[in-house]
Design a protein around this motif. Structure first.
Motif, PDB file in Angstrom:
ATOM      1  N   THR A 107      -7.312  -6.532  -0.052  1.00  0.00           N
ATOM      2  CA  THR A 107      -7.320  -5.710   1.165  1.00  0.00           C
ATOM      3  C   THR A 107      -6.922  -4.287   0.800  1.00  0.00           C
ATOM      4  OG1 THR A 107      -4.997  -6.092   1.670  1.00  0.00           O
ATOM      5  CG2 THR A 107      -6.564  -7.715   2.500  1.00  0.00           C
ATOM      6  N   ALA A 108      -6.712  -3.485   1.827  1.00  0.00           N
ATOM      7  CA  ALA A 108      -6.423  -2.074   1.580  1.00  0.00           C
ATOM      8  C   ALA A 108      -5.168  -1.895   0.726  1.00  0.00           C
ATOM      9  CB  ALA A 108      -6.255  -1.347   2.904  1.00  0.00           C
ATOM     10  N   HIS A 109      -4.184  -2.764   0.939  1.00  0.00           N
ATOM     11  CA  HIS A 109      -2.959  -2.589   0.161  1.00  0.00           C
ATOM     12  C   HIS A 109      -3.144  -2.977  -1.285  1.00  0.00           C
ATOM     13  CE1 HIS A 109      -1.151  -1.856   4.013  1.00  0.00           C
ATOM     14  NE2 HIS A 109      -0.172  -1.296   3.346  1.00  0.00           N
TER      15      HIS A 109
ATOM     16  N   SER B 259     -11.536  -2.258  12.598  1.00  0.00           N
ATOM     17  CA  SER B 259     -10.453  -1.957  11.676  1.00  0.00           C
ATOM     18  C   SER B 259     -11.029  -1.335  10.417  1.00  0.00           C
ATOM     19  CB  SER B 259      -9.681  -3.232  11.327  1.00  0.00           C
ATOM     20  OG  SER B 259      -8.600  -2.916  10.476  1.00  0.00           O
ATOM     21  N   GLY B 260     -10.182  -1.097   9.429  1.00  0.00           N
ATOM     22  CA  GLY B 260     -10.690  -0.568   8.168  1.00  0.00           C
ATOM     23  C   GLY B 260      -9.833   0.538   7.652  1.00  0.00           C
ATOM     24  N   SER B 261     -10.342   1.713   7.741  1.00  0.00           N
ATOM     25  CA  SER B 261      -9.632   2.913   7.327  1.00  0.00           C
ATOM     26  C   SER B 261      -9.321   2.962   5.857  1.00  0.00           C
ATOM     27  CB  SER B 261      -8.381   3.060   8.167  1.00  0.00           C
ATOM     28  OG  SER B 261      -7.483   3.905   7.527  1.00  0.00           O
ATOM     29  N   ARG B 262      -8.137   2.553   5.506  1.00  0.00           N
ATOM     30  CA  ARG B 262      -7.621   2.907   4.190  1.00  0.00           C
ATOM     31  C   ARG B 262      -8.476   2.382   3.047  1.00  0.00           C
ATOM     32  NH1 ARG B 262      -1.461   1.435   4.112  1.00  0.00           N
ATOM     33  NH2 ARG B 262      -0.842   2.025   6.202  1.00  0.00           N
ATOM     34  N   ASN B 263      -9.034   3.209   2.289  1.00  0.00           N
ATOM     35  CA  ASN B 263      -9.613   2.875   0.995  1.00  0.00           C
ATOM     36  C   ASN B 263     -10.444   1.611   1.012  1.00  0.00           C
ATOM     37  OD1 ASN B 263      -7.910   4.948   0.114  1.00  0.00           O
ATOM     38  ND2 ASN B 263      -6.242   3.474   0.197  1.00  0.00           N
ATOM     39  N   PHE B 264     -11.201   1.452   2.048  1.00  0.00           N
ATOM     40  CA  PHE B 264     -11.956   0.213   2.136  1.00  0.00           C
ATOM     41  C   PHE B 264     -13.080   0.229   1.113  1.00  0.00           C
ATOM     42  CE2 PHE B 264     -15.200  -2.535   3.933  1.00  0.00           C
ATOM     43  CZ  PHE B 264     -14.467  -3.697   3.916  1.00  0.00           C
ATOM     44  N   TYR B 265     -13.369  -0.916   0.535  1.00  0.00           N
ATOM     45  CA  TYR B 265     -14.234  -0.900  -0.640  1.00  0.00           C
ATOM     46  C   TYR B 265     -15.312  -1.955  -0.578  1.00  0.00           C
ATOM     47  CZ  TYR B 265     -10.983  -4.543  -0.957  1.00  0.00           C
ATOM     48  OH  TYR B 265     -10.251  -5.606  -0.612  1.00  0.00           O
ATOM     49  N   TRP B 266     -15.450  -2.624   0.516  1.00  0.00           N
ATOM     50  CA  TRP B 266     -16.292  -3.800   0.517  1.00  0.00           C
ATOM     51  C   TRP B 266     -17.640  -3.469   1.115  1.00  0.00           C
ATOM     52  CZ3 TRP B 266     -14.337  -9.053   2.644  1.00  0.00           C
ATOM     53  CH2 TRP B 266     -14.491 -10.024   1.651  1.00  0.00           C
TER      54      TRP B 266
ATOM     55  N   ALA C 285      -0.381  -5.321  -2.824  1.00  0.00           N
ATOM     56  CA  ALA C 285      -0.137  -4.137  -3.656  1.00  0.00           C
ATOM     57  C   ALA C 285       0.179  -4.567  -5.089  1.00  0.00           C
ATOM     58  CB  ALA C 285       1.016  -3.321  -3.084  1.00  0.00           C
ATOM     59  N   ARG C 286       0.939  -5.623  -5.207  1.00  0.00           N
ATOM     60  CA  ARG C 286       1.285  -6.120  -6.526  1.00  0.00           C
ATOM     61  C   ARG C 286       0.040  -6.608  -7.263  1.00  0.00           C
ATOM     62  NH1 ARG C 286       5.859 -10.485  -7.954  1.00  0.00           N
ATOM     63  NH2 ARG C 286       5.411 -10.557 -10.171  1.00  0.00           N
ATOM     64  N   TYR C 287      -0.785  -7.397  -6.556  1.00  0.00           N
ATOM     65  CA  TYR C 287      -2.027  -7.862  -7.184  1.00  0.00           C
ATOM     66  C   TYR C 287      -2.867  -6.680  -7.637  1.00  0.00           C
ATOM     67  CZ  TYR C 287      -1.174 -12.526  -5.147  1.00  0.00           C
ATOM     68  OH  TYR C 287      -0.654 -13.727  -4.807  1.00  0.00           O
ATOM     69  N   GLY C 288      -2.917  -5.668  -6.773  1.00  0.00           N
ATOM     70  CA  GLY C 288      -3.721  -4.492  -7.106  1.00  0.00           C
ATOM     71  C   GLY C 288      -3.208  -3.815  -8.354  1.00  0.00           C
TER      72      GLY C 288
END
Ligand code: ATP
Ligand code: ATP
Ligand code: MG
Ligand code: MG
Lengths: 257, 256, 380, 306, 407
Positions: free
Chosen positions: E304-306, E270-277, E40-43
């Motif tokens: 990743t999602a976070h 898996s996946g779900s949240r805001n996956f972008y790849w 999350a911080r990197y994001g």
């Protein structure tokens, strides 16, 4: 009258107290001395009487009188602190005092407890006049005035022993059980201790039971002598037994005659 | 030669005393408990330090063993200063110590209590045959033989005292320090222990004993010091001193 | 001498009530302390210190004052005081969120009652235990309670409960609904009043015969029993009293945070922290635990804003206190005071101090190096 | 059911390795070392680096033989990782713990808590803030123990159970049979008299602290090469569980720690599937029950602690 | 800038202060939960960096301070406000977020939470807030996407039994409850086991053993971080993937950087949240196309999602701020900005998002098969399914449980 009925205590294989039956204080103010070799079970007996140890068998009974009729109360299951309230008080062979308190504070705890004031919220420094006067009396009785503000753990061994005994006195006992009160006490102070015991038994009718190794003292002061050997009562009677009973002299003093 | 004799590095035994304590002032928790103690033990000599409770006997001994801090003075063993030494070196230099309270290694057997000092200081004491040393101790205290595998907390008072002395002996010491070896024992037991101590002395080990009851002392030692309030007040022949009225007065405060 | 001044041991003392007296220095310190306490909101506004962190620290400090009754007097180390803190907080939270009780004082009362009940229960089981067994038994009860709350839907699992009776606004204080800042201020002053009151009660308590009895129990249980003190019963009472302090602190904490979740209130490490606060501030003193509470909470909460290695900073402070302030922060004040006075008179001592610190560090390092050498190479 | 018991033994073995170090340190030094969990975490991190390096030197296993070689390499790596804890433990004892033996025990708590915090940040400095995992677990599971057990079960778990028993055996042997072990025990029983027969108590204490740290580190290595990973703060949970174990077993008793660990391990693993809500509470409930019945724990005392 | 193109730029004339925007993020920066927090911080940092490289927000540069959330959410937020932050982001913890909402409303400084997934938070507890937002998609979405994925893979008819292994705290319990409701509604399947290992546990074998003996068709797990790795490691070691048909775990992918090649084998989704790849397609929009490379070279990990939680929270606020400036011709007040954020739509590399009127984020959900990417040396997803927001999250204003019941 305090009675031990068939008391037995075993530590593993060892029977430290072997079916001991004794009574103390048939005549009020009696001075009984308990003697016997090392490991005879003297301390254990006192521990059983005062509730520090639970007997494996037998009972401890207090005899009293109510409206002229004799009553007896079995106190075998009673907690030590409640026995103290009944007047059954002891001192310790290995000194037990409140190490971080001064001599005066030590005595204060005992006296406050006797007055049932330990739940009081009034400050200890103010307004317990009667208590302070009693403490002064105890300090004088045991010649502890000079060290009254010393912390217990820094006292010489003899003074600690005196303090231990003094605390027991402060509890206003009916039966006073003293475990070698003079051991490690210097000659002069030894006499204060014994004299205080005598005074208590004569003036206040306190029944005292004293464990003692010094036979000279025993001979001089004992009303009655109890000899323990290997956990059992070996002899019971007049202190003159020490002179006359050769079997006793062999066991106790190692004197072969 | 008995393996219990003095260790291999026993000096030539000139005129130097074995142990020389001079001007010793020890402190316990900031309080001075001895003030300028002077005492000597010569090779092969048995010496007693006699005084009433609280006089400072135990404190002096503990200072020698490096267990009580020393404010001032010196303690020399064959001329070597012990105060500069880490306490654990002192037994290795040849002093065996029996403390006042038994202080045995509880939970361990009698035999183990004898073996431990050999393990820790045997090399320094030049002991090669561990078993021989242990057997020798058992020979000396043959009552202990049958209690060999008993854990020490189950021993009687007298047996415990013997074990404590035996443990000190197992170091093969040159100097044996005994703190009230007779205290708290029944009269019968006292006689036995006394004769053991004489036997030890006969084996050319020097002995320093603390006693608060002067009456036993003349039978055991060659010389005695009287200690009072942390100071040496007298010294000399035990017979003579013990019969001295003043000393007797002093000693009456002694324990049982 | 007036009603408020007495002479004792050749010194004039300020007398608060029967048996409560302060020496001159103590009175000055107490007044200064009170002024500082009441000025905290202003001080923090001017200096940029965190008001919330100090408030929170005072609350934990209050819990530590309660714990200190056991620690200092009965000499029992409790590792389970978060139980009371947490139950106090949850008591308030349950009343607010399940019963919509809106009076802050009622919530606090509920919290204290809940904590008292729990203390009575736990105290019954632990009062006969000593030393580390006591410590770990209290810890175990604490953790069982934590696990229970964490598993329970009624307490909303790990998410915890809100302390907003109407869902959005804080509870009323003294019958009034305050704005957010007003609420914080009023609650703070209320906390200070509670704190001072609790300290006075504790003072009274430890200087009463009951306090002496607890001392006696702490110093020699056997003897205490044989002067006629019912040891277990008194330990139990002391345990409950100290639990009440924990509950009071926890209830106030609920009112401050307005949300109660298990981890910051009930977890075993919170118990540890409360204990460390008492030791850090000086467990031999009455007020020390409060100081310890403020210092430790402040370090734990605020250090992350200033340094990356905030754990190490807190850790080093604690180690430093243990090694250099042997009686804790407040407990060492008298010693530091006399030490400073001596140094003012004789500045040469300062050089000795520096030399002493230097050599103690050198000794430590040498010891450590030797040790490592022995372990790694097997030689000395 | 058998599988649940095995799971419990596995869990208990890891628990024992950590708790044993704690019980030794407590039994001999009388110090309740709150930083013990961090020593365990340090072992886990060291294992990440050292085992990672070792495992990189051999090819990933392809068959039973290479798997056994691989496992041996990993084991050697974890021993090396735990060995790092020897000097670390020794140095900590000599610098920080030694000055406070004579102080009130509560200061020991505060000091070791301070050490806990500092150690956490030392690890953060060296390995960064995020969890790390060596990932050799599946390699070890290539060892075909499954047939031995009779049903599909991870070889690693079996290995850990064996290692746990071996560690227990070694400790008992060391403290009961070796001279050094007996001397350590004597030191624990009576510090002054040990000095008076020539024991360097300072050195003994350092040694004991180092050994305690070693086993904490070894436990950490076991977890980190196992399915778990090494992360900051991982030590806290185990710290508390170690307390529980040594108290259930009886303070200072190695046998107690062993039995206590297995008891906690097995009971929690058997209870969990049926009463999932109890997973967290089981060890503590067990401890309360044991203490209410036997206030001194299952086994008596060992060393000077009464 | 990226954010606006066009000739007559209303931003150029806007009355905007010169000094940079100050912002604060609280997140898990260390220990086990840092698997989420560091991403999350990197994001957030990446978003800030990109904003600043592109002339900032309406010309204002942006500064970001990061602090460990530990359990001091409230004090952290208050400290940020005291420090004069214009906006705050975070936390990850759900209880922390719940605790903060009223305080945020009182302090009136906007907070956009990165996660804080309490299902009922904006539905029931705080249906009417002004300053508090959550970028994260409605968390119902992840559990329901997992349901849809299971049905997609196995078919509703062949799902008769399911089990769960979820972390023992509110999030895990919520997710399991939602998953159960969803899958029972769609397939009528029966729950055969539900275990809750401790958060951050070292051993899940007992739960896996139990699952093995029940051999359900579907296993659902909301384990994340070290727990996710542990589940897969022990799952493989105990042959769990032979005993079950599929494992669906919305947060497993969060451990993409910690999983090894052998762990991702098996029927794991898996996946779900805001996956972008790879999905949504990245080839035409450079902010998305460059992202993975940028993150890998900057931080040495794949996002990743976070990561997207941090990135998205910052972007949501920044784009809304710029929109507000354009509307108002000046820098907006907190309240104005908050109004703009409602129903605000914006792009991140994870696709198009909206912040609903209920203050939480909505976007498509993605779910795919866990695989290994040699290119990135990390776990990846393949065969990604896209579930439209309206299929996996209730419309704003509706209660999730009711809505699922109406399927
Ligand atoms: N707690 C105990 N556990 C095991 N044995 C004990 C215990 N207490 C006492 N004993 C043993 O019981 C016997 C009697 O001990 P006790 O203390 O009553 O003797 P005593 O007559 O007071 O001796 P002394 O004159 O030496 O004080 C001794 O052999 C002693 O070792
Ligand atoms: N911990 C202590 N704190 C203060 N004073 C102490 C302490 N230990 C010993 N002392 C004092 O030191 C003095 C000397 O004690 P020491 O034990 O050396 O006497 P001793 O001659 O061996 O007596 P005993 O015959 O009783 O063994 C005594 O006055 C004693 O009170
Ligand atoms: Mg006796
Ligand atoms: Mg002596």
């Amino acid at each position: 009258m305090l009675e031990a009925r068939d008391l037995r205590k075993e530590f593993g294989e060892l029977r430290a107290t072997d079916d001991v039956s004794l009574t103390f204080g048939e005549t009020a103010g009696e001075m009984v001395f308990i003697v016997g070799p090392n490991g005879a079970g003297k301390t254990t007996l006192i521990n059983l009487l005062t509730g520090l140890l639970e007997p494996d068998q037998g009972s401890v009974v207090v005899h009293g009188e109510e409206n002229g009729t004799p009553v007896e109360e079995d106190i075998t299951e009673m907690a030590p602190e409640d026995r103290v309230k009944q007047g059954l008080v002891r001192s310790f062979q290995i000194v037990h005092v409140f190490e971080e308190m001064t001599v005066r504070e030590n005595l204060r705890v005992a006296v406050l407890s006797r007055h049932g004031k330990t739940l009081s919220m009034r400050s200890v420094d103010d307004g317990h006049e009667g208590v302070e006067r009693e403490i002064d009396h105890l300090l004088a009785q045991f010649r502890l005035e000079d060290v009254q503000h010393e912390v217990a753990e820094t006292l010489p061994h003899g003074d600690r022993k005196l303090l231990d005994v003094a605390m027991s006195f402060g509890l206003d006992p009916t039966y006073l059980l003293l475990d070698e009160p003079t051991a490690g006490v210097a000659t002069r102070e030894k006499e204060y201790v014994i004299e205080t015991i005598v005074e208590a038994s004569e003036a206040d009718g306190v029944t005292t039971v004293t464990i003692e190794h010094d036979m000279d003292l025993v001979k001089e002061y004992a009303d009655r002598l109890v000899v323990l050997h290997e956990g059992a009562v070996f002899r019971e009677g007049d202190p003159s037994l020490l002179e006359t009973d050769s079997e006793l002299r062999r066991v106790l003093l190692g004197v072969d005659e | 030669m008995s393996t219990l004799g003095p260790g291999s590095d026993a000096g030539p035994g000139g005129s130097d005393p074995l142990l020389e304590v001079s001007n010793l002032t020890a402190t316990v928790e900031g309080f001075e408990v001895t003030h300028g103690i002077d005492l000597e033990v010569n090779e092969g000599e048995a010496v007693a330090l006699v005084g009433r409770n609280g006089a400072g006997k135990t404190s002096t001994f503990r200072s020698i063993m490096g267990l009580t801090p020393v404010a001032n003075g010196s303690i020399r063993l064959r001329g070597e200063e012990l105060l500069d030494m880490r306490p654990e070196r002192i037994p290795k230099r040849g002093i065996g110590y029996q403390p006042e309270s038994r202080d045995l290694f509880t939970g361990m057997t009698v035999e183990e209590n004898f073996r431990l000092p050999v393990w820790t200081a045997g090399k320094a004491r030049g002991i090669e045959d561990e078993d021989a040393v242990v057997e020798d101790v058992f020979d000396l205290f043959d009552e202990l033989e049958e209690r060999r595998d008993a854990e020490v907390q189950n021993l009687s008072g007298g047996q415990g005292k013997m074990t404590a002395i035996g443990r000190a002996l197992a170091l093969r010491p040159d100097l044996l320090i005994l703190d009230e070896p007779l205290e708290g024992l029944a009269p019968v037991v006292v006689e036995n222990v006394k004769s053991y101590i004489r036997e030890i002395i006969d084996r050319d080990i020097s002995v320093l004993i603390a006693e608060s009851n002067a009456s036993h002392v003349p039978e055991i030692v060659d010389r005695m010091y009287v200690i009072e309030r942390g100071e040496i007040v007298d010294s000399g022949d035990p017979e003579a001193l013990s019969s001295d009225e003043e000393i007797q007065m002093l000693m009456q405060g002694g324990g049982e | 001498m007036s009603r408020f001044l007495v002479d004792r041991d050749g010194e004039t003392r300020v007398r608060l009530s029967e048996g409560m007296e302060l020496t001159k220095t103590q009175s000055v310190l107490a007044v200064v302390g009170l002024v500082v306490l009441f000025a905290v909101p202003d001080i923090t506004r001017l200096t940029g210190l965190s008001f919330q962190a100090i408030h929170r620290g005072i609350l934990f400090g209050l819990a530590a004052v309660g714990l200190n009754l056991l620690l200092r007097h009965t000499e029992l180390v409790s590792f389970g005081h978060a139980a009371f803190f947490g139950v106090g907080a949850y008591g308030a939270a349950v009343l607010a969120s399940h019963f919509e009780v809106s009076s802050g004082l009622l919530l606090l009362l509920g919290g204290v009652l809940a904590a008292t009940t729990i203390a009575v229960l736990i105290g019954y089981f632990v009062s006969g235990y000593l030393d580390i067994y006591f410590a770990l038994l209290t810890l175990a009860f604490n953790q069982v309670l934590y696990a229970f709350v964490l598993q329970s839907g009624y307490f909303n699992y790990s998410d915890g409960l809100s302390v907003r009776p109407d869902g959005l606004n804080p509870p009323t204080l003294f019958g009034l609904q305050w704005t957010s800042t007003g609420y914080d201020l009023i609650l703070y002053y209320f906390t200070v009043v509670v704190l001072v009151g609790s300290l006075l009660v504790m003072w009274k308590l430890v200087n009463s015969p009951f306090g002496r009895a607890l001392d006696a129990i702490g110093q020699d249980r056997t003897r205490a029993r044989f002067v006629g003190i019912p040891v277990e019963k008194y330990v139990w009472i002391a345990f409950v009293i100290s639990g009440i302090y924990g509950g009071l602190a926890g209830g106030l904490f609920a009112l401050l945070q307005l949300h109660v979740s298990p981890d910051p209130t009930l977890y075993a490490f919170v118990s540890g922290e409360i204990l460390f606060m008492a030791i850090l501030g000086g467990f031999g003193t009455l007020v020390g635990p409060v100081v310890g509470g403020v210092v430790l909470v402040y370090l734990l909460i605020q250090a992350p804003f200033y340094v990356e290695y905030y754990n190490a900073v807190t850790g080093l402070v604690l180690i430093g206190v243990v090694l250099f302030l042997p009686e804790g922060i407040l407990g060492s004040v008298p010693k530091i005071g006399t030490g400073l006075a001596r140094r003012r008179r004789d500045p040469g001592l300062l050089r000795d101090d520096i030399a002493a610190i230097g050599s103690s560090i050198r000794r430590g390092v040498t010891r450590a190096v030797t040790t490592v050498r022995i372990i790694v190479f097997g030689v000395n | 059911m058998l599988e649940h018991v095995l799971n419990g033994l596995y869990y208990g073995s890891v628990l024992f390795m950590i708790a044993s170090g704690m019980t030794i340190i407590f039994g001999v030094l009388g110090i309740l070392n709150l930083a013990h969990g961090e020593l365990y975490a340090l072992g886990a991190f060291c294992a990440f680096s050292i085992v990672g390096f070792f495992a990189g030197q051999v090819a990933a296993p392809t068959g039973p033989v290479t798997a056994i070689v691989f496992a041996l390499v990993v084991l050697a790596g974890s021993l090396a990782a735990a060995a790092v804890l020897l000097p670390v433990g020794g140095a900590l004892e000599a610098t920080f713990v030694r000055p406070i033996y004579d102080r009130d025990e509560v200061y020991q708590l505060l000091l070791t808590y301070g050490l806990l915090l500092v150690l956490t940040d030392v690890m953060k400095f060296v390995w960064g803030p995020s969890p790390v995992d060596v990932g050799v677990f599946s390699g070890i599971n290539e060892i075909p123990t499954t047939e031995l057990v009779g049903f599909s079960y991870p070889s690693y778990n079996v290995l850990v159970i064996l290692i746990g028993v071996a560690v227990f055996g070694w400790l008992v042997w060391f403290f009961d049979r070796t001279k050094t072990g007996r001397i350590v025990r004597a030191t624990a029983i009576n510090r002054e008299m040990s000095t008076a027969i020539g024991v360097s108590t300072d050195r003994m204490f350092t040694l004991v602290f180092a050994i305690g740290a070693f086993f904490a580190g070894f436990g950490g290595a076991m977890v980190s090469i196992g399915p778990g990973s090494a992360s900051l703060g991982m030590g806290l949970r185990w710290l508390v569980l170690s307390f529980v174990v040594i108290v259930i077993g009886g303070l200072g008793s190695l046998r107690g720690a062993f039995v206590g660990a297995l008891l906690v391990g097995v009971s929690s693993r058997i209870v969990t599937p049926y009463f999932p809500q109890l997973e967290l509470a089981v060890p503590f409930l067990l401890m309360v029950l044991v203490l209410l019945v036997r206030p001194e724990g299952l086994y008596g005392t060992w060393g000077e602690i009464q | 800038t990226e954010l606006l193109e066009g000739e007559d730029d209303p931003l150029a004339d806007a009355d905007v202060p010169d000094e940079p925007v100050e912002s604060g993020l609280q997140t898990f920066t260390e220990g086990a939960p840092s698997v989420l927090g560091v991403q999350a911080r990197y994001g957030a940092e990446t978003a800030v960096r990109r904003i600043n490289e592109n002339d900032g927000i309406a010309g204002r540069q942006m500064n970001l301070d990061v602090v460990e959330e530990s359990d001091a959410y409230l004090t952290n937020y208050q400290q940020f406000v005291d420090d004069g932050k214009d906006v705050t982001f975070g936390p990850i913890s759900s209880s922390g977020h719940a605790e903060m909402v009223p305080e945020i409303e009182a302090q009136e400084v906007i907070n956009v939470s990165t996660d804080g997934t309490v299902t009922t938070l904006y539905e029931e507890d705080f249906p009417d807030v002004t300053y508090s937002f959550r970028f994260q998609n409605h968390d119902v979405m992840e559990a329901l996407a997992a349901v849809e994925q299971a049905v997609e893979v196995l078919g509703a008819d062949s799902i008769d039994t399911y089990a769960g292994i979820n972390p023992n705290y509110a999030f895990g319990q919520d997710e399991m409850e939602l998953f159960s409701a969803g899958i029972e509604q769609l397939t009528g399947a029966e729950e055969v086991y539900s275990g809750f290992p401790d958060l951050g546990t070292g051993d899940m074998s007992t739960h896996i053993t139990e699952v093995n003996s029940e051999a359900p068709d579907v296993v659902f797990s909301s384990c994340w971080g070290g727990d996710a790795t542990l589940l897969l490691e022990q799952g493989h070691a105990n042959d769990m993937f032979d005993a079950i048909d599929v494992l669906v775990g919305p947060v497993l992918y969060g451990s993409a950087n910690d999983l090894s090649e052998d762990l991702v084998r098996g029927p794991i989704y898996s996946g779900s949240r805001n996956f972008y790849w790879g999905e949504p397609s990245t080839d035409r929009w450079s902010p998305a196309a460059d992202l993975v490379d940028e993150v890998q070279s900057e931080y040495g990990v794949v996002p990743t999602a976070h990561f997207m939680s941090g990135y998205g929270a910052v972007t949501a606020w920044a784009t809304a701020a710029e929109k507000a400036v354009r509307l108002l011709g000046r820098w907006p007040e907190q309240e104005e900005l908050a109004m703009v954020l409602e129903n605000h739509g914006f792009f991140t590399p994870a696709g198009y998002h909206t912040i609903g009127a209920d203050h939480q984020g909505y976007s498509n959900a993605h779910f795919g098969e866990l695989t290994w990417s040699d290119e990135h040396d990390a776990a990846a997803l393949a065969n990604v399914n896209v579930f439209a927001a309206k299929n996996v999250s209730p419309p704003p204003g509706e209660i999730s449980a009711d809505w699922i019941g109406s399927w």
